[in-house]
Write a protein that holds these residues in place. Structure first.
Motif, PDB file in Angstrom:
ATOM      1  N   UNK A 224      -5.346  11.175 -10.361  1.00 12.18           N
ATOM      2  CA  UNK A 224      -5.159  10.657 -11.551  1.00 12.18           C
ATOM      3  C   UNK A 224      -4.772   9.257 -11.927  1.00 12.18           C
ATOM      4  N   UNK A 225      -3.727   9.047 -10.907  1.00 14.59           N
ATOM      5  CA  UNK A 225      -3.124   7.854 -11.247  1.00 14.59           C
ATOM      6  C   UNK A 225      -3.438   6.655  -9.633  1.00 14.59           C
ATOM      7  N   UNK A 226      -3.266   7.322  -8.870  1.00 11.19           N
ATOM      8  CA  UNK A 226      -3.572   6.588  -7.234  1.00 11.19           C
ATOM      9  C   UNK A 226      -4.928   6.745  -7.085  1.00 11.19           C
ATOM     10  N   UNK A 227      -5.846   5.950  -7.069  1.00  7.19           N
ATOM     11  CA  UNK A 227      -7.311   6.070  -6.725  1.00  7.19           C
ATOM     12  C   UNK A 227      -7.613   5.852  -5.184  1.00  7.19           C
ATOM     13  N   UNK A 228      -6.739   5.786  -4.264  1.00  3.10           N
ATOM     14  CA  UNK A 228      -6.886   5.587  -2.953  1.00  3.10           C
ATOM     15  C   UNK A 228      -5.871   6.296  -2.192  1.00  3.10           C
ATOM     16  N   UNK A 229      -6.198   7.122  -1.141  1.00  2.00           N
ATOM     17  CA  UNK A 229      -5.433   7.722  -0.050  1.00  2.00           C
ATOM     18  C   UNK A 229      -5.792   7.380   1.199  1.00  2.00           C
ATOM     19  N   UNK A 230      -4.822   6.771   1.843  1.00  2.00           N
ATOM     20  CA  UNK A 230      -5.004   6.529   3.190  1.00  2.00           C
ATOM     21  C   UNK A 230      -4.574   7.575   4.232  1.00  2.00           C
ATOM     22  N   UNK A 231      -5.379   7.985   5.047  1.00  2.66           N
ATOM     23  CA  UNK A 231      -4.814   9.303   5.861  1.00  2.66           C
ATOM     24  C   UNK A 231      -4.420   8.605   7.384  1.00  2.66           C
ATOM     25  N   UNK A 232      -3.281   8.601   7.458  1.00  5.29           N
ATOM     26  CA  UNK A 232      -2.364   8.030   8.556  1.00  5.29           C
ATOM     27  C   UNK A 232      -2.032   9.282   9.527  1.00  5.29           C
ATOM     28  N   UNK A 233      -1.588  10.310   8.942  1.00  8.41           N
ATOM     29  CA  UNK A 233      -1.136  11.441   9.778  1.00  8.41           C
ATOM     30  C   UNK A 233       0.137  10.950  10.469  1.00  8.41           C
ATOM     31  N   UNK A 234       0.881  10.030  10.415  1.00  6.09           N
ATOM     32  CA  UNK A 234       1.942   9.730  11.277  1.00  6.09           C
ATOM     33  C   UNK A 234       2.939  10.684  11.383  1.00  6.09           C
ATOM     34  N   UNK A 235       3.103  11.642  10.660  1.00  6.02           N
ATOM     35  CA  UNK A 235       4.108  12.567  10.752  1.00  6.02           C
ATOM     36  C   UNK A 235       3.577  13.968   9.968  1.00  6.02           C
ATOM     37  N   UNK A 236       4.451  14.912  10.511  1.00  8.94           N
ATOM     38  CA  UNK A 236       4.057  16.462  10.166  1.00  8.94           C
ATOM     39  C   UNK A 236       5.179  16.758   9.088  1.00  8.94           C
ATOM     40  N   UNK A 237       4.769  17.154   7.945  1.00 10.13           N
ATOM     41  CA  UNK A 237       5.651  17.807   7.010  1.00 10.13           C
ATOM     42  C   UNK A 237       5.969  19.155   7.235  1.00 10.13           C
TER      43      UNK A 237
END
Length: 337
Positions: A224-237
């Motif tokens: 609703x606020x950030x209209x962009x998401x860059x999927x990098x997958x540099x780490x695992x949570x």
């Protein structure tokens, strides 16, 4: 002359009062409070499944109640609640317990896992898990399971289509020098901030972006606020189910075995649920008018090659963490066999 209590002790006491207020004398009645900071995600799914399995075994006389979205207190207060015995179970990334033991942060090293399945196998490698899971036992907390919540992404106000787009951005990271250094490698500024404060900060423009799992940002409706998401997958949570030692000591042998076996049985279950949430998350962002971005192959490789050495730099050379980090690296290699 009266002696003042240390500030940390006062804070712990206040946390105990706040958490206990949710259930009064609940523990004596077999009530089990389960707290976590997120909502509409694998952690909530796990909490609900624990509640369901407790209810399906009335002979154990344990009844669980879930408190998502930090309803029962912030992450630091919930950790204090576990130590004091006023909170029975908490589900959280173990990195938040770095203050109790710096070795908890080794799983946050970027670029060491190939994918979710590889990461899950590595963190549950018996030689590694047997040591890692005991890191907080002396502090009053028992780890009951360890799973992978999901890979990391960057949610941003402006699109991050290439590595140079990170330059000059204020990016929310965890409160470790390693995470700040990772963003700094690409000209950004890492801003440590509690998760509950991130979305308001993005709304106010205090932050330009946030790095965490797309799953948790989807549950909190970051799109609703950030209209962009860059999927990098540099780490695992990673995430873990934690129990209060003070509470476990009050249980019968049968109850204790039941709690531990339930959590253990649900480890792979919730890991698989996490992957399902991840697959749905990207579509949810698109459905809400956001753009899902992936770096070019060249930039993706450059990103991973740049961040991978940070684990050795910050963890492998630190006398307090090098042994645990080396143990993890061996588990990572065994998990590829």
């Amino acid at each position: 002359m009266l002696r003042k209590k240390p500030f940390t002790k006062c804070m712990a006491t206040l946390a105990a009062v706040a958490i206990a207020g949710f259930a009064g004398n609940a523990s004596a009645q077999g009530k089990v409070k389960i707290g976590y900071a997120t909502i509409n995600d694998p952690q909530q799914a796990l909490g609900a499944e624990i509640e369901k399995r407790f209810a399906a075994n009335p002979a154990m006389k344990l009844s669980a109640q879930n408190f998502p979205a930090s309803q029962i207190g912030s992450i630091p207060r919930m950790i204090e609640g576990l130590q004091l015995g006023t909170l029975e179970i908490m589900i959280t990334p173990p990195g938040f317990m770095t203050g109790l033991n710096p070795n908890f942060q080794v799983l946050d090293a970027p670029g060491i896992f190939d994918n979710v399945d590889h990461a899950y196998k590595a963190v549950n490698d018996p030689a590694f898990y047997s040591q890692y899971s005991k890191l907080a036992e002396s502090k009053g907390i028992t780890m009951l399971n360890l799973f992978i919540y999901g890979p990391t992404s960057f949610a941003s106000i402006k699109p991050i289509r290439k590595l140079s787009d990170l330059r000059g951005l204020k990016v929310r990271v965890l409160a470790t020098k390693m995470e700040s250094a990772m963003v700094g490698k690409f000209g950004g500024a890492g801003v440590p901030m509690p998760y509950s404060e991130v979305l308001p900060a993005l709304q106010r423009g205090t932050l330009d972006a946030a790095r965490t799992a797309i799953i948790v940002m989807t549950g909190s409706k970051f799109y609703t606020v950030t209209k962009f998401v860059t999927v990098v997958e540099s780490g695992m949570v990673p995430s873990a189910t934690l129990a209060s030692n003070a509470w476990l000591k009050k249980l019968s042998k049968e109850q204790d075995a039941f709690v531990r076996s339930t959590a253990s049985d649900l480890s792979k279950w919730v890991n698989d649920r996490g992957q399902e949430y991840g697959k749905r998350a990207e579509q949810t962002w698109r459905d809400n008018g956001a753009e899902v971005i992936r770096l070019s192959d060249a930039d993706q490789k450059k990103f991973m090659d740049t961040v991978r050495p940070l684990g050795d730099e910050f963890l492998g050379t630190n006398p307090k963490t090098k042994d645990m980090f080396n143990l993890l690296k061996k588990a990572v290699e065994r998990a590829r066999m």
